[in-house]
Structures are given as C-alpha cells and as structure tokens.
Design an enzyme around this catalytic site. Structure first.
Site, PDB file in Angstrom:
ATOM      1  N   LYS A 151      12.598  35.335  32.088  1.00 28.81           N
ATOM      2  CA  LYS A 151      13.722  34.441  32.355  1.00 28.81           C
ATOM      3  C   LYS A 151      13.186  33.209  33.064  1.00 28.81           C
ATOM      4  O   LYS A 151      12.145  33.273  33.708  1.00 28.81           O
ATOM      5  CB  LYS A 151      14.745  35.106  33.297  1.00 28.81           C
ATOM      6  CG  LYS A 151      15.394  36.338  32.764  1.00 28.81           C
ATOM      7  CD  LYS A 151      16.359  36.891  33.795  1.00 28.81           C
ATOM      8  CE  LYS A 151      17.045  38.132  33.253  1.00 28.81           C
ATOM      9  NZ  LYS A 151      18.164  38.523  34.078  1.00 28.81           N
ATOM     10  N   CYS A 189      14.928  31.841  35.442  1.00 31.41           N
ATOM     11  CA  CYS A 189      15.620  31.947  36.729  1.00 31.41           C
ATOM     12  C   CYS A 189      14.642  31.809  37.901  1.00 31.41           C
ATOM     13  O   CYS A 189      13.652  32.524  37.936  1.00 31.41           O
ATOM     14  CB  CYS A 189      16.329  33.302  36.777  1.00 31.41           C
ATOM     15  SG  CYS A 189      17.209  33.644  38.298  1.00 31.41           S
TER      16      CYS A 189
END
Length: 136
Positions: free
Chosen positions: A122, A124
C-alpha cells in the site's frame, strides 16, 4: 502497559470529507473487526479524535498491532483514489504534535508509515513518514 515499538502513521485512503462514523462502520460491517483500525484519527480541521485507548490493540498493521500505536489522518487519495499526500496544514500540525507527545512517552518507538512494514503493498500514508518525522 504494552511494549510499544512502533508509532505507525496511516491515511484513511478516503475523501477528506469522509465521516469517522463511516470509517468505523466499514471496519465493523465490511471487515468484521471488533476493534478500530487506529488509536487516533486526525480530521481535516486538525482535531485529533481518540478511537481506542493506547493500552488496547487496534487493527492497523497485520502482525504488528500488539506493539504499535496507529495514527491516521482522513484523506490520502485524490478523487480518483490515487494515493496523494493531501494533508491539510492543521492535520500536519496535529500529527506532529501527537507524534511528539507519543515519542516522549515511548522514546524507543520507531515512527514510520504503514507502507514501511514488510509485505505491505500500500502507499499508506501517501508520504514518507520515516523521513518527515525522523527528528521527532
């Protein structure tokens, strides 16, 4: 108290207009989680909302939750869901203030993004948290 090795920075990967209650509903109904994904969430206006006491384990990073405090800001994607660091200035200030306070409480904890853990695929939190907070 738990041994805290990581202060993990996340983004919700949602619009900045997303309500915290919607995020909580997603965790419960879609993912089946009993506990929240984050201990703290930072709204676009900079308000820090506590979702779970730090003594409890949240669902932020699979395999590392028992030793982590998970902090997220609302946002992290553009209107097409492409990762983007769209933190507001109040969010940046609140994240820095919160991480500074937590680092004082847990001086050996490493501050890093969700993406910095092994086998995480990810973007993130959509910015380099290790670099940004290296001096905290």
């Amino acid at each position: 108290m738990r041994t805290i090795k990581y202060l993990v920075v996340h983004c919700t990967a949602t619009s900045q207009k997303t309500a915290i209650s919607s995020i909580q509903t997603y965790w419960k109904k879609q993912l089946g989680w009993k506990m929240p994904g984050y201990h703290f969430i930072v709204k676009p206006d900079g308000e820090v909302v506590s979702l779970l006491p730090i003594e409890q384990v949240s669902n932020g990073v699979k395999g590392f939750n028992h030793e982590s405090i998970n902090i997220s800001y609302i946002g992290g994607v553009d209107p097409k869901n492409i990762p983007q660091d769209n933190r507001t200035l109040p969010q940046k200030a609140s994240l820095l203030q919160l991480l500074t306070a937590l680092k004082q409480k847990f001086p050996k904890a490493i501050i890093q993004g969700h993406r910095d853990f092994p086998n995480v695929k990810k973007a993130c939190p959509s910015f380099d948290a290790k670099k940004e907070y290296q001096n905290v």
